[in-house]
Write an enzyme that holds these catalytic residues in place. Structure first.
Site, PDB file in Angstrom:
ATOM      1  N   TYR A  76       1.778 -22.855  -5.998  1.00 24.87           N
ATOM      2  CA  TYR A  76       2.258 -24.640  -5.103  1.00 24.87           C
ATOM      3  C   TYR A  76       2.289 -25.471  -5.513  1.00 24.87           C
ATOM      4  O   TYR A  76       1.016 -25.958  -6.468  1.00 24.87           O
ATOM      5  CB  TYR A  76       0.722 -24.349  -3.350  1.00 24.87           C
ATOM      6  N   SER A  77       2.714 -26.805  -5.780  1.00 24.80           N
ATOM      7  CA  SER A  77       2.627 -27.366  -6.827  1.00 24.80           C
ATOM      8  C   SER A  77       3.004 -28.453  -6.021  1.00 24.80           C
ATOM      9  O   SER A  77       3.771 -29.117  -5.555  1.00 24.80           O
ATOM     10  CB  SER A  77       2.867 -27.486  -7.742  1.00 24.80           C
TER      11      SER A  77
ATOM     12  N   SER B 275       0.008 -31.911   3.776  1.00 24.76           N
ATOM     13  CA  SER B 275       0.543 -31.157   3.928  1.00 24.76           C
ATOM     14  C   SER B 275       1.663 -30.711   4.682  1.00 24.76           C
ATOM     15  O   SER B 275       2.435 -31.099   4.612  1.00 24.76           O
ATOM     16  CB  SER B 275       0.628 -30.046   2.782  1.00 24.76           C
TER      17      SER B 275
END
Length: 450
Positions: A230-231, A130
């Site tokens: 969070y996605s 991420s």
């Protein structure tokens, strides 16, 4: 007597390239957008093409020699790094600290591969999960600075009908995870401990649209703007917006706008290639029958939410350039550091996470993808940066592992003489072993290796 392969390698103090960059401003939305989007941006000047690349002057290209003279002893950081691999929490651990444009410390502990004696390379590459999001968010915000779109533009105007609630979702809500869009990685297809994933599914190719299709099997988590969750799907959509506005893949735009201008020679944004190019430590998952090497996988499963590959030196260079104001105009950088103040969003901006420490505020991102965990942080004033990658494997004593991580991050962020940070002061490298997991409020290396 042979050297211990798990011991930290010597510190490297090499010439560092310092880039001063300028941003060429374009403007306007592409004509291919829906009429509503064009009407909303009617006061923007016409597009002047894709000229958002950064430029280096001849003086900026000159290497700067980093002198060790006057620098503090970094033996404590070496010891902290070894504290992650010596007990077996990780097979490798890499770290780097940069300050005022100079690489103060870079080291590696552990081995490149289980069963081998080759030490991990301080300059090795690794999957960043991420932390990719910060590169992608920066690219999108450059387009905002060029007036190609606005943060308050509706998703429906950019990608009509792409997900439920698209008429109510803004670009800002995608970037700060307040959109409510379902996270596609909740699907069982992305469970890394599933035997089918380990043998076959990790090589499954996906397009960004494929990932959106998987997300759409699940209902929205909440109405847009009403909560924070969070996605990864949010940043898949950001990647699609970049492609829609520029006519290029998100990888091409990140490379053209960030990687090449900053000379991040160890950083790539792969498409479907399963390989980690150059020297690298292998990543593993622990199973009931022993370790499984998951270094090879198709990174399209993470897409613009987490497919990147980099090095600790490159990540510190990138976050220094970003927070130092060399990648975004002041208005867009300020937007990036604005948090939503909703739930977990109180410490999350637009593709950046805020970490408050006794020595100041840091911004960056953590990332996890099977086999690899990453943390990238920089001080708010752009002076000090830290990046680390660990290949977590066998955490049987979570308290001790987290204490080792607290010690390393405390030294890296606040200096060699600083005491270990209190628990929960910094984000964990990854909350779960799945794709591009958001860091929790506290380190959780035990769960990472689960």
């Amino acid at each position: 007597m042979t050297a211990d392969p798990t011991a930290p390698r010597r510190r490297f103090r090499r010439p560092v390239l310092r880039a001063a960059v300028t941003i060429a401003a374009g403007a306007g939305l592409l004509a291919t957008l829906a009429p509503a989007a064009v009407a909303q941006a009617a006061d923007r000047s016409p597009a002047s093409g894709c000229h958002g690349a950064l430029h280096l002057t001849a003086a900026d290209r000159a290497d700067r020699t980093d002198s060790a003279e006057g620098r503090a002893d970094w033996a404590a950081a070496d010891s902290a790094l070894a504290g992650l691999t010596g007990p077996g929490y990780a097979t490798s651990a890499l770290g780097a600290v940069r300050e005022d444009g100079r690489l103060l410390w870079r080291n590696a502990s552990g081995v490149a591969a289980l069963g081998g004696g080759r030490p991990a390379d301080p300059d090795g590459r690794f999957r960043i999960g991420s932390a990719t999001k910060t590169f992608v968010a920066t690219t999108l915000l450059q387009l905002v600075g060029e007036r190609r779109l606005d943060l308050d533009d509706r998703l429906e105007c950019l990608l009509p009908g792409v997900v439920p609630n698209s008429t109510a979702i803004t670009v800002r809500q995608l970037l700060d995870h307040t959109s409510g869009v379902a996270n596609y990685t909740q699907d069982p297809a992305f469970e890394p401990n599933d035997p089918d994933w380990l043998t076959d599914r990790r090589f499954q190719p996906y397009s960004l649209q494929d990932l959106i299709g998987i997300a759409n099997r699940y209902p929205p988590a909440f109405p847009p703007g009403q909560d924070w969750a969070y996605s990864n799907t949010n940043f898949v959509l950001i990647g699609m917006i970049i492609e829609k506005l520029t006519g290029h893949s998100w990888q091409e735009e990140v490379t053209r706008r960030i990687i090449r201008p900053l000379h991040l020679t160890g950083t790539t944004m792969p498409g479907n290639s399963p390989f980690v190019p150059g020297p690298h430590a292998h990543g593993y998952l622990r199973t009931a029958t022993g370790p499984v090497d998951v270094t090879l996988l198709d990174p399209s499963m993470a897409g613009s939410a987490g497919a990147g590959i980099s090095t600790t030196a490159d990540l510190t260079t990138f976050i220094a350039a970003l927070l130092g104001g060399r990648l975004l105009p002041p208005a867009q950088l300020a937007e990036m550091q604005g948090t939503s103040r909703i739930g977990g969003g109180r410490s999350y901006g637009l593709g950046l996470q805020r970490v408050d420490t006794p020595c100041g505020t840091f911004w960056g991102h953590a990332g996890g993808i099977p086999g690899y965990s990453t943390l990238m942080l920089g001080s708010a004033d752009g002076r000090r940066q830290f990046a680390a990658s660990i290949t977590v494997y066998d955490v049987r004593d979570g308290t001790a592992a987290n204490a080792a991580w607290d010690k390393l991050t405390g030294i890296a962020l606040c200096g060699p003489q600083a005491p270990a940070l209190a628990p929960s002061a910094v984000p964990g490298l990854s909350a779960v072993p799945g794709l591009s997991a958001v860091p929790g409020p506290a380190p959780d290396l035990a769960r990472t290796a689960r």
